[in-house]
Design an enzyme around this catalytic site. Structure first.
Site, mmCIF file in Angstrom:
data_model
loop_
_atom_site.group_PDB
_atom_site.id
_atom_site.type_symbol
_atom_site.label_atom_id
_atom_site.label_comp_id
_atom_site.label_asym_id
_atom_site.label_seq_id
_atom_site.Cartn_x
_atom_site.Cartn_y
_atom_site.Cartn_z
ATOM 1 N N GLU A 185 -38.758 49.414 39.102
ATOM 2 C CA GLU A 185 -38.178 48.752 37.926
ATOM 3 C C GLU A 185 -38.814 47.646 37.646
ATOM 4 O OE1 GLU A 185 -37.310 47.601 34.545
ATOM 5 O OE2 GLU A 185 -36.964 49.848 34.816
ATOM 6 N N ASP A 222 -42.225 57.150 33.549
ATOM 7 C CA ASP A 222 -41.918 56.508 31.982
ATOM 8 C C ASP A 222 -42.245 55.213 31.250
ATOM 9 O OD1 ASP A 222 -40.264 56.938 29.945
ATOM 10 O OD2 ASP A 222 -38.099 57.587 30.714
ATOM 11 N N CYS A 239 -33.984 51.787 3.765
ATOM 12 C CA CYS A 239 -34.168 51.658 4.566
ATOM 13 C C CYS A 239 -35.615 52.488 5.856
ATOM 14 C CB CYS A 239 -33.243 52.888 5.377
ATOM 15 S SG CYS A 239 -33.210 52.939 7.107
ATOM 16 N N TYR A 275 -41.471 52.748 36.099
ATOM 17 C CA TYR A 275 -40.451 52.176 35.113
ATOM 18 C C TYR A 275 -39.113 53.264 35.158
ATOM 19 C CZ TYR A 275 -45.815 51.442 33.829
ATOM 20 O OH TYR A 275 -46.916 51.272 34.344
ATOM 21 N N GLN A 283 -31.232 57.095 27.164
ATOM 22 C CA GLN A 283 -31.580 58.132 26.228
ATOM 23 C C GLN A 283 -30.503 57.551 25.325
ATOM 24 O OE1 GLN A 283 -34.416 58.657 25.730
ATOM 25 N NE2 GLN A 283 -35.452 58.888 28.011
ATOM 26 N N CYS A 293 -35.957 55.905 9.015
ATOM 27 C CA CYS A 293 -35.500 57.517 8.596
ATOM 28 C C CYS A 293 -37.100 57.221 7.841
ATOM 29 C CB CYS A 293 -35.024 58.285 8.471
ATOM 30 S SG CYS A 293 -33.149 58.197 9.565
ATOM 31 N N CYS A 353 -42.889 58.168 25.305
ATOM 32 C CA CYS A 353 -42.190 58.202 23.786
ATOM 33 C C CYS A 353 -43.490 57.229 22.844
ATOM 34 C CB CYS A 353 -41.071 56.772 23.666
ATOM 35 S SG CYS A 353 -41.813 55.185 24.394
ATOM 36 N N CYS A 404 -29.512 60.902 2.887
ATOM 37 C CA CYS A 404 -28.855 59.629 2.901
ATOM 38 C C CYS A 404 -29.224 58.980 1.898
ATOM 39 C CB CYS A 404 -29.557 59.067 3.927
ATOM 40 S SG CYS A 404 -28.888 57.005 3.833
ATOM 41 N N CYS A 454 -24.180 55.188 9.157
ATOM 42 C CA CYS A 454 -25.521 55.406 9.156
ATOM 43 C C CYS A 454 -25.240 57.568 9.779
ATOM 44 C CB CYS A 454 -26.119 55.191 10.422
ATOM 45 S SG CYS A 454 -27.771 55.367 10.779
#
Length: 415
Positions: free
Chosen positions: A301, A345, A87, A277, A248, A90, A372, A79, A167
């Site tokens: 939640e 999570d 940008c 969660y 996801q 990434c 994450c 890219c 993108c």
């Protein structure tokens, strides 16, 4: 006498020998006794770098603007926007795929060693690749709008918007979204999401209220085009999620995480599971299938919208439910359950000491953790180790190719 202030390096160009990878998409170098976090570099390289930020006495930040001695893992970025000053979406477009996953594994191992005093090298192995390659995997992108309403993505650590025509990380309809060719006045951004039943476009506009600690109030999000409910499939089951709700972003991530979680926690028929969660109930449903009609699965939640989606998604599984509540230290006591397994999570910040303490004292035989952020996972694992638990398994997935982000699935058991 006080020592004179160190002159700022901001804007200077210096030659650096690049050391190990750091969390966040940079590598570590040193200059005159200070740490320099360098983007667009690789361990073992020698680069010419421009200092982009110098606000701290112990470290500064830089971009590699010229590579003097390249790493064998270096490749041309696919890219044109993945460049110094471009940008910020990434981090690793200049790195071959296998080497990207090696860098992520190194970061995970380093974080666990520094935060939890735990060597996970042999436990972790390699970061697992998901099907589909390095490009064309992202099913949801929130594009930022500049002051004139044109769309792009933010530059690294900046409010400036790098304008884009496409993108390459996005799936068809997202990476080449028609929204990129329009103007969106008065918007802070435009969110584009793709699912089995189409592409949804949502506008983000400034919300009411005052800014707090440098943060603006939550955006007002409205559906501009496409279906109001997006449809997904996981483990043979159909799920619907309100457009703008969480799922996801990698098409193969949800299945990979669910399979890894089942392997880590090994639920059996008749067991009781608490799913914290829980979102729209994706993992709740998978766990409910595992324990069967003689079991019980209760999710928690905080989002009313996600909890409503979960109620719809779990309608055919009457032994499973998601309750709307904020996850806190008293969650398990308030549920009135004695779980065999707890699954969580949490958001990027992790569960925290109080929530972890309540889970560790719940009597559960296993805690399954989807993370994450490996740093937050390492902090929560440290709490478990101090309470007499051990890390029984740890796997990681490259669910965000070309970026520094990595997803982990772990299991904790009493030692």
């Amino acid at each position: 006498m006080a020592e004179p202030p160190v002159p700022s390096l901001l804007g200077r160009v210096i030659d650096l020998d690049i050391g190990p990878v750091a969390q966040g998409g940079s590598c570590v170098a040193r200059h005159d006794g200070r740490v320099v976090f360098v983007r667009h570099a690789l361990p073992g390289e020698r680069v010419r770098a421009r200092i982009t930020e110098d606000r701290h006495a112990s470290y500064c930040r830089a971009d590699a603007v010229e590579v003097l001695q390249p790493s064998p893992a270096r490749v041309p970025p696919p890219c044109v926007h993945a460049r110094p000053g471009g940008c910020g979406g990434c981090d690793w477009q200049h790195v071959a795929g296998p080497a990207q996953r090696e860098l992520k594994a190194a970061v995970i191992c380093d974080l666990f060693l520094r935060i939890a005093a735990l060597d996970v090298t042999s436990l972790l192995g390699e970061v697992r690749e998901l099907p589909g390659g390095l490009l064309g995997w992202r099913t949801r992108i929130t594009y930022a709008a500049d002051p004139s309403g044109r769309l792009g993505l933010h530059q690294h650590r900046s409010s400036e918007v790098e304008l884009l025509e496409t993108c390459p990380l996005g799936v068809p309809g997202v990476g080449d979204a028609a929204a990129l060719r329009g103007d969106w006045p008065d918007c802070t951004g435009v969110e584009v999401s793709s699912a089995a039943n189409g592409v949804a476009v949502l506008t983000h506009r400034p919300g009411p209220g005052r800014h707090a600690r440098g943060r603006r109030p939550p955006d007002l999000v409205e559906l501009a085009a496409g279906p109001p409910q997006l449809r997904y499939r996981l483990s043979g089951q159909d799920f619907t999620v309100r457009a703008g709700g969480f799922w996801q972003v990698h098409p193969h991530a949800a299945q990979a995480f669910a399979d890894a979680l089942l392997a880590a926690t090994r639920p059996v028929a008749g067991e009781t599971i608490v799913d914290l969660y829980a979102g729209a109930g994706a993992l709740t449903a998978v766990l409910a299938e595992a324990v069967g009609v003689t079991g019980t699965v209760v999710g928690v939640e905080s989002s009313a919208v996600a909890a409503a989606d979960a109620a719809n998604n779990l309608a055919r599984l009457p032994w499973a439910e998601v309750r709307q509540a904020r996850v806190g230290a008293l969650t398990l006591a308030e549920l009135g359950l004695a779980p065999d397994v707890v699954v969580l999570d949490p958001p990027r910040s992790g569960a925290g000491e109080q929530v972890m303490a309540s889970l560790l004292g719940s009597g559960a035989r296993t805690i399954g953790y989807v993370a994450c952020d490996p740093a937050a996972l390492a902090r929560d694992v440290r709490v478990a180790i101090q309470a007499g638990w051990r890390l029984a398994s740890l796997v990681a997935f490259d669910a965000f190719p070309m970026t520094h982000h990595v997803e982990c699935v772990a299991a904790l058991v009493p030692a």
